[in-house]
Design a protein around this motif. Structure first.
Motif, PDB file in Angstrom:
ATOM      1  N   PRO A 152      10.667  33.669  20.778  1.00  0.00           N
ATOM      2  CA  PRO A 152       9.219  33.453  20.692  1.00  0.00           C
ATOM      3  C   PRO A 152       8.549  33.597  22.039  1.00  0.00           C
ATOM      4  O   PRO A 152       7.340  33.811  22.121  1.00  0.00           O
ATOM      5  CB  PRO A 152       9.113  32.017  20.157  1.00  0.00           C
ATOM      6  CG  PRO A 152      10.414  31.366  20.527  1.00  0.00           C
ATOM      7  CD  PRO A 152      11.432  32.455  20.442  1.00  0.00           C
ATOM      8  N   ALA A 153       9.315  33.470  23.127  1.00  0.00           N
ATOM      9  CA  ALA A 153       8.742  33.582  24.462  1.00  0.00           C
ATOM     10  C   ALA A 153       8.145  34.963  24.703  1.00  0.00           C
ATOM     11  O   ALA A 153       7.238  35.121  25.517  1.00  0.00           O
ATOM     12  CB  ALA A 153       9.798  33.283  25.521  1.00  0.00           C
ATOM     13  N   LEU A 154       8.636  35.966  23.994  1.00  0.00           N
ATOM     14  CA  LEU A 154       8.138  37.321  24.187  1.00  0.00           C
ATOM     15  C   LEU A 154       6.898  37.600  23.361  1.00  0.00           C
ATOM     16  O   LEU A 154       6.181  38.557  23.625  1.00  0.00           O
ATOM     17  CB  LEU A 154       9.232  38.329  23.829  1.00  0.00           C
ATOM     18  CG  LEU A 154      10.509  38.249  24.669  1.00  0.00           C
ATOM     19  CD1 LEU A 154      11.526  39.260  24.175  1.00  0.00           C
ATOM     20  CD2 LEU A 154      10.197  38.475  26.129  1.00  0.00           C
ATOM     21  N   LYS A 155       6.623  36.780  22.393  1.00  0.00           N
ATOM     22  CA  LYS A 155       5.507  37.034  21.480  1.00  0.00           C
ATOM     23  C   LYS A 155       4.227  36.307  21.886  1.00  0.00           C
ATOM     24  O   LYS A 155       3.137  36.765  21.588  1.00  0.00           O
ATOM     25  CB  LYS A 155       5.907  36.625  20.058  1.00  0.00           C
ATOM     26  CG  LYS A 155       7.127  37.369  19.526  1.00  0.00           C
ATOM     27  CD  LYS A 155       7.517  36.853  18.147  1.00  0.00           C
ATOM     28  CE  LYS A 155       8.764  37.557  17.633  1.00  0.00           C
ATOM     29  NZ  LYS A 155       9.180  37.052  16.303  1.00  0.00           N
ATOM     30  N   ASP A 156       4.355  35.155  22.547  1.00  0.00           N
ATOM     31  CA  ASP A 156       3.194  34.361  22.924  1.00  0.00           C
ATOM     32  C   ASP A 156       2.572  34.927  24.197  1.00  0.00           C
ATOM     33  O   ASP A 156       3.204  34.908  25.259  1.00  0.00           O
ATOM     34  CB  ASP A 156       3.624  32.905  23.146  1.00  0.00           C
ATOM     35  CG  ASP A 156       2.443  31.978  23.369  1.00  0.00           C
ATOM     36  OD1 ASP A 156       1.310  32.475  23.585  1.00  0.00           O
ATOM     37  OD2 ASP A 156       2.643  30.744  23.337  1.00  0.00           O
ATOM     38  N   PRO A 157       1.325  35.417  24.156  1.00  0.00           N
ATOM     39  CA  PRO A 157       0.712  36.003  25.360  1.00  0.00           C
ATOM     40  C   PRO A 157       0.445  34.974  26.450  1.00  0.00           C
ATOM     41  O   PRO A 157       0.277  35.340  27.615  1.00  0.00           O
ATOM     42  CB  PRO A 157      -0.598  36.609  24.827  1.00  0.00           C
ATOM     43  CG  PRO A 157      -0.892  35.832  23.574  1.00  0.00           C
ATOM     44  CD  PRO A 157       0.445  35.506  22.980  1.00  0.00           C
ATOM     45  N   ASP A 158       0.388  33.699  26.089  1.00  0.00           N
ATOM     46  CA  ASP A 158       0.154  32.657  27.086  1.00  0.00           C
ATOM     47  C   ASP A 158       1.396  32.396  27.928  1.00  0.00           C
ATOM     48  O   ASP A 158       1.309  31.852  29.027  1.00  0.00           O
ATOM     49  CB  ASP A 158      -0.289  31.355  26.400  1.00  0.00           C
ATOM     50  CG  ASP A 158      -0.699  30.293  27.392  1.00  0.00           C
ATOM     51  OD1 ASP A 158      -1.482  30.600  28.310  1.00  0.00           O
ATOM     52  OD2 ASP A 158      -0.221  29.143  27.272  1.00  0.00           O
ATOM     53  N   ILE A 159       2.566  32.783  27.424  1.00  0.00           N
ATOM     54  CA  ILE A 159       3.807  32.625  28.184  1.00  0.00           C
ATOM     55  C   ILE A 159       3.960  33.835  29.098  1.00  0.00           C
ATOM     56  O   ILE A 159       4.113  34.959  28.641  1.00  0.00           O
ATOM     57  CB  ILE A 159       5.020  32.482  27.249  1.00  0.00           C
ATOM     58  CG1 ILE A 159       4.929  31.172  26.467  1.00  0.00           C
ATOM     59  CG2 ILE A 159       6.318  32.530  28.044  1.00  0.00           C
ATOM     60  CD1 ILE A 159       6.045  30.971  25.467  1.00  0.00           C
ATOM     61  N   VAL A 160       3.909  33.568  30.402  1.00  0.00           N
ATOM     62  CA  VAL A 160       3.926  34.660  31.376  1.00  0.00           C
ATOM     63  C   VAL A 160       5.248  34.752  32.138  1.00  0.00           C
ATOM     64  O   VAL A 160       5.441  35.679  32.937  1.00  0.00           O
ATOM     65  CB  VAL A 160       2.767  34.497  32.383  1.00  0.00           C
ATOM     66  CG1 VAL A 160       1.433  34.700  31.685  1.00  0.00           C
ATOM     67  CG2 VAL A 160       2.817  33.119  33.055  1.00  0.00           C
ATOM     68  N   TRP A 161       6.131  33.803  31.890  1.00  0.00           N
ATOM     69  CA  TRP A 161       7.430  33.790  32.581  1.00  0.00           C
ATOM     70  C   TRP A 161       8.415  33.043  31.704  1.00  0.00           C
ATOM     71  O   TRP A 161       8.084  32.001  31.128  1.00  0.00           O
ATOM     72  CB  TRP A 161       7.267  33.106  33.929  1.00  0.00           C
ATOM     73  CG  TRP A 161       8.486  33.013  34.808  1.00  0.00           C
ATOM     74  CD1 TRP A 161       8.834  33.867  35.810  1.00  0.00           C
ATOM     75  CD2 TRP A 161       9.503  32.002  34.788  1.00  0.00           C
ATOM     76  NE1 TRP A 161       9.998  33.447  36.416  1.00  0.00           N
ATOM     77  CE2 TRP A 161      10.424  32.298  35.809  1.00  0.00           C
ATOM     78  CE3 TRP A 161       9.711  30.863  34.005  1.00  0.00           C
ATOM     79  CZ2 TRP A 161      11.542  31.507  36.059  1.00  0.00           C
ATOM     80  CZ3 TRP A 161      10.825  30.067  34.256  1.00  0.00           C
ATOM     81  CH2 TRP A 161      11.725  30.406  35.277  1.00  0.00           C
ATOM     82  N   THR A 211      10.141  28.225  29.735  1.00  0.00           N
ATOM     83  CA  THR A 211       8.963  29.095  29.761  1.00  0.00           C
ATOM     84  C   THR A 211       7.823  28.443  30.519  1.00  0.00           C
ATOM     85  O   THR A 211       7.700  27.214  30.574  1.00  0.00           O
ATOM     86  CB  THR A 211       8.492  29.431  28.330  1.00  0.00           C
ATOM     87  OG1 THR A 211       8.266  28.202  27.609  1.00  0.00           O
ATOM     88  CG2 THR A 211       9.539  30.232  27.582  1.00  0.00           C
ATOM     89  N   TYR A 212       6.966  29.295  31.092  1.00  0.00           N
ATOM     90  CA  TYR A 212       5.786  28.830  31.826  1.00  0.00           C
ATOM     91  C   TYR A 212       4.536  29.374  31.154  1.00  0.00           C
ATOM     92  O   TYR A 212       4.462  30.569  30.835  1.00  0.00           O
ATOM     93  CB  TYR A 212       5.834  29.291  33.281  1.00  0.00           C
ATOM     94  CG  TYR A 212       4.678  28.783  34.110  1.00  0.00           C
ATOM     95  CD1 TYR A 212       4.608  27.441  34.491  1.00  0.00           C
ATOM     96  CD2 TYR A 212       3.649  29.638  34.510  1.00  0.00           C
ATOM     97  CE1 TYR A 212       3.554  26.970  35.246  1.00  0.00           C
ATOM     98  CE2 TYR A 212       2.593  29.173  35.272  1.00  0.00           C
ATOM     99  CZ  TYR A 212       2.547  27.839  35.640  1.00  0.00           C
ATOM    100  OH  TYR A 212       1.492  27.359  36.379  1.00  0.00           O
ATOM    101  N   HIS A 213       3.551  28.487  30.950  1.00  0.00           N
ATOM    102  CA  HIS A 213       2.321  28.837  30.243  1.00  0.00           C
ATOM    103  C   HIS A 213       1.176  29.023  31.235  1.00  0.00           C
ATOM    104  O   HIS A 213       0.892  28.133  32.043  1.00  0.00           O
ATOM    105  CB  HIS A 213       1.969  27.748  29.227  1.00  0.00           C
ATOM    106  CG  HIS A 213       3.019  27.556  28.173  1.00  0.00           C
ATOM    107  ND1 HIS A 213       2.876  28.026  26.882  1.00  0.00           N
ATOM    108  CD2 HIS A 213       4.239  26.961  28.223  1.00  0.00           C
ATOM    109  CE1 HIS A 213       3.957  27.728  26.178  1.00  0.00           C
ATOM    110  NE2 HIS A 213       4.801  27.076  26.969  1.00  0.00           N
ATOM    111  N   LYS A 214       0.529  30.168  31.155  1.00  0.00           N
ATOM    112  CA  LYS A 214      -0.498  30.546  32.114  1.00  0.00           C
ATOM    113  C   LYS A 214      -1.725  29.636  32.058  1.00  0.00           C
ATOM    114  O   LYS A 214      -2.187  29.131  33.084  1.00  0.00           O
ATOM    115  CB  LYS A 214      -0.930  31.999  31.858  1.00  0.00           C
ATOM    116  CG  LYS A 214      -2.066  32.476  32.746  1.00  0.00           C
ATOM    117  CD  LYS A 214      -2.456  33.908  32.399  1.00  0.00           C
ATOM    118  CE  LYS A 214      -3.632  34.386  33.255  1.00  0.00           C
ATOM    119  NZ  LYS A 214      -4.002  35.786  32.901  1.00  0.00           N
TER     120      LYS A 214
END
Length: 371
Positions: free
Chosen positions: A46-55, A170-173
Motif C-alpha cells: 500500500p505504500a506505493l499506492k498512497d500519494p501522501d507516502i513519499v518515502w 513509511t513517511y507521510h508528506k
C-alpha cells in the motif's frame, strides 16, 4: 524476476561508481532506478499506492520479548503494560509469555502459520521440528555398538530465542508523521547439536500480525508490551535503511522535512526526548537554529571580539531512528497486533573525554493512526 534483480544490481554497481564523480547525479539515478524497480518487487504494498507516502523502507528487527524479570525489561527496551491470568488466555495459570500464547493459538488452529515470510505457503506441522540428541551404547551380551537417537518436540520458552519482525516503515508528506505496516513475523528457534549446545537460530514458521491499536482496558486484551528500539542490538533502525521501496524526489531523507516542520509549523505536535511533554516554541527553534556566542581573540590587535555562530540540527548527525510500538494480544481472537506509537531521531551523547556514551532521542513525533 531473477533476471530483473540481476540487471538492477548491475546498474546499481555502475551508479555507485558514477556517483563518486557526481554525487547529486548519482543520487538521482539511484532514486530513478528505485522508482522503476519497486513496482515489480512490491506490487502489493500500500505504500506505493498512497500519494501522501513519499518515502518507504523495509525494516527487520529481532526482538527478545519474553524477559522473565520485569525489572530487566527496561534495559532491553521492553515495558509490560498489561498481563492477565485467566483460564481463557493462560497456559496452566503461569505468567503469560508471548511464546506460549502464540503456540497455544497455533496448536488450537486459531492462528494460521506459513513457511515463508511472504505468508504465501501454508506451513505443515511446524511441530515436526525436533531437537535431536544422539549417543552410543554397547550391547552387554554381544558388545556391539549401537547408536541411539532421542527426539524432543519444541519447547516454546526454552527453544525460542527471539522474534523476527518484518515491517514497512513509511513517511507521510502532509502530516510529517510515520506509520508501519507489519509484513510478517516469526519465532526464532535455537538449533542445538547433539551435546545440547546452540548452533544457530532460524525461523520456525511465519505469521502475520495486525497493525491496529487497541484499548488496554478492553477485556479481550490479555497481554500488552511497549517496545522502543535501540536498546537491543537486533532492533536498531538506521536513519538511512538499505531496503528502500519508495522514494519521491525531494524526500530522500525524511528527517530534512521533519526539521522543516519542526521549525515552521507550530500546529504540529513534537514531544521532548522522553516522549511525554510537548516541545515549546523556544525549544523547537533552538533545535532548528542553535545560537552560540564565541569570544575571539585577535593576536595582532590584541583585542577581543564577540562572534555569533549558528548551529542547527543536521540530518547527518542522526544515525538511527527509534521506534516506539505497542504489542497487543487479543485473547478472544488469538491474534497479535503491533502498532507504531512514535518515532524519534537519535543523536550520540559524547562525554567530556570524547568517548561515546549512548544514543539520545532528540524529539518524538507521533505516528499516523492506521484506523
Amino acid at each position: 524476476m531473477d533476471i530483473l534483480l540481476k540487471i538492477f544490481f548491475k546498474i546499481i554497481q555502475f551508479t555507485v561508481t558514477f556517483s563518486d564523480i557526481s554525487t547529486s547525479m548519482g543520487r538521482l539515478l539511484i532514486n530513478l532506478l528505485l522508482l522503476l524497480i519497486t513496482p515489480t518487487l512490491h506490487a502489493q504494498s500500500p505504500a506505493l499506492k498512497d500519494p501522501d507516502i513519499v518515502w518507504a523502507a523495509e525494516i527487520e528487527q529481532d526482538w527478545i520479548i519474553d524477559i522473565p524479570s520485569l525489572e530487566d525489561e527496561w534495559e532491553q527496551g521492553v515495558i509490560t503494560l498489561k498481563q492477565l491470568r485467566c483460564r481463557e488466555n493462560e497456559l496452566n495459570w503461569s505468567s503469560p509469555y508471548l511464546a506460549e500464547l502464540v503456540f497455544e493459538a497455533v496448536q488450537n488452529g486459531k492462528l494460521a502459520v506459513f513457511k515463508d515470510p511472504d505468508c504465501s505457503a501454508i506451513a505443515g506441522d511446524f511441530l515436526a521440528y525436533q531437537n535431536v540428541e544422539s549417543g552410543v551404547t554397547f550391547d552387554p551380551v554381544t558388545y556391539d555398538e549401537q547408536i541411539f537417537t532421542v527426539r524432543e518436540g519444541v519447547k516454546p520458552l526454552a527453544d525460542i530465542k527471539a522474534w523476527r519482525l518484518r515491517q514497512i516503515l513509511t513517511y507521510h508528506k502532509k502530516s510529517g508523521m510515520w506509520s508501519t505496516s507489519v509484513v510478517a513475523m516469526a519465532p526464532l528457534i535455537i538449533v542445538r547439536d547433539s551435546k545440547g549446545d546452540s548452533l544457530y537460530t532460524r525461523p520456525l514458521f511465519w505469521f502475520k500480525p495486525d497493525n491496529k491499536p487497541h484499548k488496554l482496558g478492553a477485556a479481550r486484551i490479555s497481554w500488552a508490551k511497549k517496545t522502543f528500539s535501540g536498546n537491543q542490538p537486533g532492533t536498531e533502525i538506521p536513519a538511512n535503511p538499505l531496503h528502500l521501496i519508495k522514494v519521491i524526489p525531494g524526500f530522500e531523507n525524511p528527517m530534512e522535512d521533519q526539521l522543516k516542520k519542526l521549525g515552521a509549523d507550530q500546529k504540529l505536535a513534537f514531544y521532548d526526548s522522553q516522549g511525554n511533554k510537548l516541545l515549546s516554541a523556544e525549544a523547537r527553534r533552538e533545535m532548528v537554529t542553535k545560537i552560540d556566542t564565541i569570544a575571539v581573540f585577535d593576536p595582532e590587535t590584541h583585542k577581543e571580539s564577540i562572534q555569533i555562530e549558528y548551529k542547527g540540527a543536521k540530518t547527518r548527525d542522526f544515525s538511527q531512528l527509534r521506534l516506539v510500538q505497542t504489542w497487543y494480544w487479543d485473547a478472544r481472537r488469538a491474534r497479535l497486533s503491533i502498532h507504531l506509537d512514535a518515532v524519534a531521531p537519535t543523536e550520540k551523547v559524547i562525554d567530556p573525554n570524547g568517548y561515546f556514551r549512548y544514543m539520545k532521542p532528540l524529539f518524538y513525533r507521533s505516528s499516523k493512526r492506521t484506523n
